[in-house]
Design a protein around this motif. Structure first.
Motif, PDB file in Angstrom:
ATOM      1  N   LEU A   1      97.556   1.092  23.580  1.00  0.00           N
ATOM      2  CA  LEU A   1      98.323   0.920  24.802  1.00  0.00           C
ATOM      3  C   LEU A   1      99.118   2.176  25.128  1.00  0.00           C
ATOM      4  O   LEU A   1     100.031   2.554  24.401  1.00  0.00           O
ATOM      5  CB  LEU A   1      99.283  -0.275  24.641  1.00  0.00           C
ATOM      6  CG  LEU A   1      98.615  -1.595  24.257  1.00  0.00           C
ATOM      7  CD1 LEU A   1      99.664  -2.635  23.936  1.00  0.00           C
ATOM      8  CD2 LEU A   1      97.711  -2.066  25.362  1.00  0.00           C
ATOM      9  N   LEU A   2      98.734   2.839  26.211  1.00  0.00           N
ATOM     10  CA  LEU A   2      99.433   4.001  26.753  1.00  0.00           C
ATOM     11  C   LEU A   2      99.430   3.873  28.266  1.00  0.00           C
ATOM     12  O   LEU A   2      98.638   3.120  28.837  1.00  0.00           O
ATOM     13  CB  LEU A   2      98.712   5.304  26.374  1.00  0.00           C
ATOM     14  CG  LEU A   2      98.940   5.872  24.990  1.00  0.00           C
ATOM     15  CD1 LEU A   2      98.044   7.083  24.774  1.00  0.00           C
ATOM     16  CD2 LEU A   2     100.374   6.270  24.768  1.00  0.00           C
ATOM     17  N   HIS A   3     100.295   4.628  28.932  1.00  0.00           N
ATOM     18  CA  HIS A   3     100.307   4.639  30.393  1.00  0.00           C
ATOM     19  C   HIS A   3      99.045   5.315  30.909  1.00  0.00           C
ATOM     20  O   HIS A   3      98.469   6.190  30.247  1.00  0.00           O
ATOM     21  CB  HIS A   3     101.538   5.377  30.917  1.00  0.00           C
ATOM     22  CG  HIS A   3     102.811   4.663  30.645  1.00  0.00           C
ATOM     23  ND1 HIS A   3     103.230   3.582  31.379  1.00  0.00           N
ATOM     24  CD2 HIS A   3     103.767   4.871  29.711  1.00  0.00           C
ATOM     25  CE1 HIS A   3     104.383   3.159  30.915  1.00  0.00           C
ATOM     26  NE2 HIS A   3     104.727   3.921  29.891  1.00  0.00           N
ATOM     27  N   LYS A   4      98.612   4.940  32.124  1.00  0.00           N
ATOM     28  CA  LYS A   4      97.388   5.487  32.711  1.00  0.00           C
ATOM     29  C   LYS A   4      97.438   7.003  32.824  1.00  0.00           C
ATOM     30  O   LYS A   4      96.464   7.693  32.534  1.00  0.00           O
ATOM     31  CB  LYS A   4      97.161   4.896  34.108  1.00  0.00           C
ATOM     32  CG  LYS A   4      96.276   3.722  34.139  1.00  0.00           C
ATOM     33  CD  LYS A   4      95.981   3.337  35.575  1.00  0.00           C
ATOM     34  CE  LYS A   4      95.238   2.023  35.612  1.00  0.00           C
ATOM     35  NZ  LYS A   4      94.996   1.571  36.977  1.00  0.00           N
ATOM     36  N   ARG A   5      98.571   7.520  33.238  1.00  0.00           N
ATOM     37  CA  ARG A   5      98.660   8.975  33.418  1.00  0.00           C
ATOM     38  C   ARG A   5      98.591   9.699  32.071  1.00  0.00           C
ATOM     39  O   ARG A   5      98.047  10.802  31.990  1.00  0.00           O
ATOM     40  CB  ARG A   5      99.909   9.351  34.191  1.00  0.00           C
ATOM     41  CG  ARG A   5     101.207   9.057  33.520  1.00  0.00           C
ATOM     42  CD  ARG A   5     102.387   9.483  34.392  1.00  0.00           C
ATOM     43  NE  ARG A   5     103.638   9.082  33.796  1.00  0.00           N
ATOM     44  CZ  ARG A   5     104.205   7.891  33.928  1.00  0.00           C
ATOM     45  NH1 ARG A   5     103.613   6.970  34.665  1.00  0.00           N
ATOM     46  NH2 ARG A   5     105.342   7.605  33.346  1.00  0.00           N
TER      47      ARG A   5
ATOM     48  N   TYR B   1     102.329   2.274  11.701  1.00  0.00           N
ATOM     49  CA  TYR B   1     103.617   1.736  11.282  1.00  0.00           C
ATOM     50  C   TYR B   1     104.064   0.597  12.184  1.00  0.00           C
ATOM     51  O   TYR B   1     103.519   0.392  13.261  1.00  0.00           O
ATOM     52  CB  TYR B   1     104.672   2.841  11.263  1.00  0.00           C
ATOM     53  CG  TYR B   1     104.844   3.579  12.569  1.00  0.00           C
ATOM     54  CD1 TYR B   1     105.808   3.201  13.493  1.00  0.00           C
ATOM     55  CD2 TYR B   1     104.038   4.666  12.882  1.00  0.00           C
ATOM     56  CE1 TYR B   1     105.962   3.875  14.686  1.00  0.00           C
ATOM     57  CE2 TYR B   1     104.180   5.344  14.068  1.00  0.00           C
ATOM     58  CZ  TYR B   1     105.148   4.945  14.966  1.00  0.00           C
ATOM     59  OH  TYR B   1     105.281   5.612  16.153  1.00  0.00           O
ATOM     60  N   PHE B   2     105.063  -0.138  11.705  1.00  0.00           N
ATOM     61  CA  PHE B   2     105.722  -1.163  12.501  1.00  0.00           C
ATOM     62  C   PHE B   2     107.034  -0.595  13.002  1.00  0.00           C
ATOM     63  O   PHE B   2     107.804  -0.017  12.230  1.00  0.00           O
ATOM     64  CB  PHE B   2     106.007  -2.420  11.673  1.00  0.00           C
ATOM     65  CG  PHE B   2     104.827  -3.306  11.499  1.00  0.00           C
ATOM     66  CD1 PHE B   2     104.367  -4.062  12.559  1.00  0.00           C
ATOM     67  CD2 PHE B   2     104.170  -3.389  10.288  1.00  0.00           C
ATOM     68  CE1 PHE B   2     103.275  -4.898  12.415  1.00  0.00           C
ATOM     69  CE2 PHE B   2     103.081  -4.208  10.136  1.00  0.00           C
ATOM     70  CZ  PHE B   2     102.629  -4.964  11.201  1.00  0.00           C
TER      71      PHE B   2
ATOM     72  N   ALA C   1     103.286  -3.255  15.994  1.00  0.00           N
ATOM     73  CA  ALA C   1     102.418  -2.282  15.336  1.00  0.00           C
ATOM     74  C   ALA C   1     102.203  -1.084  16.262  1.00  0.00           C
ATOM     75  O   ALA C   1     101.854  -1.246  17.429  1.00  0.00           O
ATOM     76  CB  ALA C   1     101.084  -2.910  14.976  1.00  0.00           C
ATOM     77  N   LYS C   2     102.442   0.095  15.744  1.00  0.00           N
ATOM     78  CA  LYS C   2     102.276   1.337  16.510  1.00  0.00           C
ATOM     79  C   LYS C   2     101.398   2.297  15.717  1.00  0.00           C
ATOM     80  O   LYS C   2     101.305   2.218  14.499  1.00  0.00           O
ATOM     81  CB  LYS C   2     103.633   2.017  16.741  1.00  0.00           C
ATOM     82  CG  LYS C   2     104.678   1.163  17.415  1.00  0.00           C
ATOM     83  CD  LYS C   2     104.466   1.101  18.881  1.00  0.00           C
ATOM     84  CE  LYS C   2     105.605   0.316  19.535  1.00  0.00           C
ATOM     85  NZ  LYS C   2     105.482   0.298  20.967  1.00  0.00           N
TER      86      LYS C   2
ATOM     87  N   GLY D   1     100.926   1.740  21.300  1.00  0.00           N
ATOM     88  CA  GLY D   1     100.898   0.386  20.778  1.00  0.00           C
ATOM     89  C   GLY D   1      99.458  -0.013  20.503  1.00  0.00           C
ATOM     90  O   GLY D   1      98.517   0.639  20.950  1.00  0.00           O
ATOM     91  N   MET D   2      99.282  -1.102  19.757  1.00  0.00           N
ATOM     92  CA  MET D   2      97.941  -1.558  19.409  1.00  0.00           C
ATOM     93  C   MET D   2      97.768  -3.018  19.798  1.00  0.00           C
ATOM     94  O   MET D   2      98.686  -3.808  19.676  1.00  0.00           O
ATOM     95  CB  MET D   2      97.706  -1.432  17.901  1.00  0.00           C
ATOM     96  CG  MET D   2      97.742  -0.025  17.387  1.00  0.00           C
ATOM     97  SD  MET D   2      97.543   0.055  15.612  1.00  0.00           S
ATOM     98  CE  MET D   2      95.892  -0.517  15.408  1.00  0.00           C
TER      99      MET D   2
END
Length: 157
Positions: free
Chosen positions: A88-92, A114-115, A120-121, A31-32
Protein backbone atom coordinates in the motif's frame (compact mmCIF):
# COMPACT_ATOMS: atom_id res chain seq x y z
CA UNK A 1 1.42 22.39 21.12
CA UNK A 2 2.38 19.51 18.90
CA UNK A 3 2.23 16.18 20.64
CA UNK A 4 4.93 13.69 19.81
CA UNK A 5 3.57 10.22 19.42
CA UNK A 6 5.90 7.37 20.22
CA UNK A 7 5.82 4.65 17.62
CA UNK A 8 5.88 1.11 18.85
CA UNK A 9 8.02 -0.76 16.31
CA UNK A 10 8.87 -4.48 16.44
CA UNK A 11 11.19 -5.94 13.79
CA UNK A 12 10.14 -9.25 12.26
CA UNK A 13 12.77 -9.86 9.57
CA UNK A 14 15.75 -7.90 8.25
CA UNK A 15 17.30 -8.45 4.82
CA UNK A 16 21.02 -8.27 5.66
CA UNK A 17 22.08 -9.38 2.20
CA UNK A 18 20.42 -6.34 0.66
CA UNK A 19 22.97 -3.80 1.93
CA UNK A 20 25.83 -6.11 0.99
CA UNK A 21 24.70 -6.66 -2.59
CA UNK A 22 23.04 -3.34 -3.45
CA UNK A 23 23.56 0.40 -3.16
CA UNK A 24 20.39 1.75 -1.52
CA UNK A 25 19.44 5.14 -3.02
CA UNK A 26 16.12 5.74 -1.24
CA UNK A 27 13.89 3.89 1.17
CA UNK A 28 10.11 3.85 1.49
CA UNK A 29 7.66 2.53 4.06
CA UNK A 30 4.68 0.62 2.70
CA UNK A 31 1.77 -1.17 4.31
CA UNK A 32 0.92 -4.76 3.44
CA UNK A 33 -2.35 -6.50 2.64
CA UNK A 34 -2.26 -9.77 4.60
CA UNK A 35 -4.50 -12.67 5.57
CA UNK A 36 -5.18 -13.50 9.22
CA UNK A 37 -2.93 -16.56 9.29
CA UNK A 38 -0.09 -14.48 7.79
CA UNK A 39 -0.38 -11.87 10.53
CA UNK A 40 -0.27 -14.54 13.23
CA UNK A 41 2.74 -16.16 11.60
CA UNK A 42 4.50 -12.77 11.40
CA UNK A 43 3.81 -12.16 15.08
CA UNK A 44 5.71 -15.41 15.74
CA UNK A 45 8.58 -14.00 13.63
CA UNK A 46 8.31 -16.62 10.89
CA UNK A 47 9.26 -14.66 7.76
CA UNK A 48 12.16 -14.66 5.32
CA UNK A 49 13.05 -11.79 2.96
CA UNK A 50 15.85 -13.56 1.07
CA UNK A 51 15.41 -13.44 -2.73
CA UNK A 52 12.31 -11.23 -2.48
CA UNK A 53 11.63 -8.07 -4.45
CA UNK A 54 8.81 -5.64 -5.23
CA UNK A 55 7.20 -5.37 -8.66
CA UNK A 56 4.84 -2.79 -10.17
CA UNK A 57 2.00 -4.47 -12.03
CA UNK A 58 -0.93 -2.53 -13.57
CA UNK A 59 -0.40 0.46 -11.31
CA UNK A 60 -0.18 -1.63 -8.14
CA UNK A 61 2.85 -2.66 -6.12
CA UNK A 62 3.38 -6.32 -5.13
CA UNK A 63 5.93 -8.00 -2.88
CA UNK A 64 7.11 -11.20 -4.59
CA UNK A 65 8.93 -14.29 -3.18
CA UNK A 66 8.66 -13.28 0.47
CA UNK A 67 8.29 -16.45 2.48
CA UNK A 68 5.86 -16.29 5.41
CA UNK A 69 5.59 -19.75 6.98
CA UNK A 70 2.13 -21.28 7.39
CA UNK A 71 0.59 -20.82 10.83
CA UNK A 72 0.27 -24.27 12.44
CA UNK A 73 -3.09 -23.64 14.15
CA UNK A 74 -4.82 -22.32 11.01
CA UNK A 75 -5.53 -25.80 9.56
CA UNK A 76 -7.37 -25.54 6.22
CA UNK A 77 -7.52 -21.72 6.32
CA UNK A 78 -3.77 -21.39 5.91
CA UNK A 79 -2.10 -19.24 3.27
CA UNK A 80 0.34 -20.03 0.47
CA UNK A 81 3.83 -19.21 1.86
CA UNK A 82 5.27 -17.34 -1.16
CA UNK A 83 2.18 -15.73 -2.69
CA UNK A 84 2.52 -12.15 -4.06
CA UNK A 85 1.34 -9.64 -1.44
CA UNK A 86 -0.08 -6.25 -2.33
CA UNK A 87 1.74 -3.22 -0.91
CA UNK A 88 0.00 0.00 0.00
CA UNK A 89 1.48 3.28 -1.26
CA UNK A 90 -0.01 6.44 -2.75
CA UNK A 91 -0.57 6.43 -6.53
CA UNK A 92 1.94 9.19 -7.15
CA UNK A 93 4.61 7.30 -5.16
CA UNK A 94 3.95 4.13 -7.16
CA UNK A 95 4.13 5.98 -10.48
CA UNK A 96 7.36 7.71 -9.42
CA UNK A 97 8.90 4.37 -8.43
CA UNK A 98 7.70 2.76 -11.66
CA UNK A 99 9.43 5.48 -13.69
CA UNK A 100 12.70 5.10 -11.79
CA UNK A 101 12.71 1.32 -12.06
CA UNK A 102 12.06 1.40 -15.83
CA UNK A 103 14.44 4.25 -16.67
CA UNK A 104 17.59 3.67 -14.69
CA UNK A 105 17.63 -0.08 -14.18
CA UNK A 106 16.99 0.16 -10.46
CA UNK A 107 15.10 -2.45 -8.47
CA UNK A 108 12.88 -2.44 -5.38
CA UNK A 109 13.98 -4.77 -2.61
CA UNK A 110 12.56 -5.20 0.90
CA UNK A 111 15.02 -4.15 3.60
CA UNK A 112 12.98 -4.79 6.71
CA UNK A 113 9.62 -6.25 7.76
CA UNK A 114 8.14 -4.93 11.00
CA UNK A 115 5.04 -4.06 12.98
CA UNK A 116 4.43 -0.36 13.59
CA UNK A 117 1.51 0.53 15.87
CA UNK A 118 0.02 -2.93 15.30
CA UNK A 119 0.18 -2.80 11.50
CA UNK A 120 2.55 -4.83 9.32
CA UNK A 121 4.92 -2.61 7.32
CA UNK A 122 7.75 -3.25 4.93
CA UNK A 123 10.68 -0.91 4.28
CA UNK A 124 11.51 -0.94 0.57
CA UNK A 125 14.79 0.22 -0.85
CA UNK A 126 15.31 1.64 -4.34
CA UNK A 127 18.52 -0.24 -5.10
CA UNK A 128 21.26 -0.49 -7.69
CA UNK A 129 23.29 -3.74 -7.86
CA UNK A 130 26.91 -3.77 -6.71
CA UNK A 131 29.67 -5.24 -8.81
CA UNK A 132 32.29 -7.55 -7.25
CA UNK A 133 34.85 -4.75 -6.96
CA UNK A 134 32.26 -2.55 -5.19
CA UNK A 135 31.67 -5.31 -2.63
CA UNK A 136 35.41 -5.63 -2.03
CA UNK A 137 35.77 -1.87 -1.59
CA UNK A 138 32.92 -1.84 0.94
CA UNK A 139 34.55 -4.61 2.98
CA UNK A 140 37.89 -2.80 2.86
CA UNK A 141 36.34 0.49 4.06
CA UNK A 142 34.62 -1.36 6.88
CA UNK A 143 37.90 -2.95 8.01
CA UNK A 144 39.74 0.41 7.89
CA UNK A 145 36.99 2.06 9.94
CA UNK A 146 37.19 -0.76 12.53
CA UNK A 147 40.97 -0.40 12.81
CA UNK A 148 40.67 3.36 13.32
CA UNK A 149 38.09 2.88 16.06
CA UNK A 150 40.32 0.32 17.81
CA UNK A 151 43.33 2.63 17.70
CA UNK A 152 41.28 5.58 19.01
CA UNK A 153 39.89 3.41 21.80
CA UNK A 154 43.36 2.22 22.84
CA UNK A 155 44.63 5.84 22.96
CA UNK A 156 41.83 6.90 25.29
CA UNK A 157 42.63 4.13 27.79
Amino acid sequence: MASTRETNQKNIAVNRRARREYFIDESFEAGMVLLGSEVKSLRDGRANLADSYARVDKGQLFLVNTHISPYPAANIFNHEPTRPRKLLLHKREISRLMGKVKERGLTLIPLKLYFKDGRAKVELGLARGKKLYDKRATVKEKMVRREMERSMKSRRS
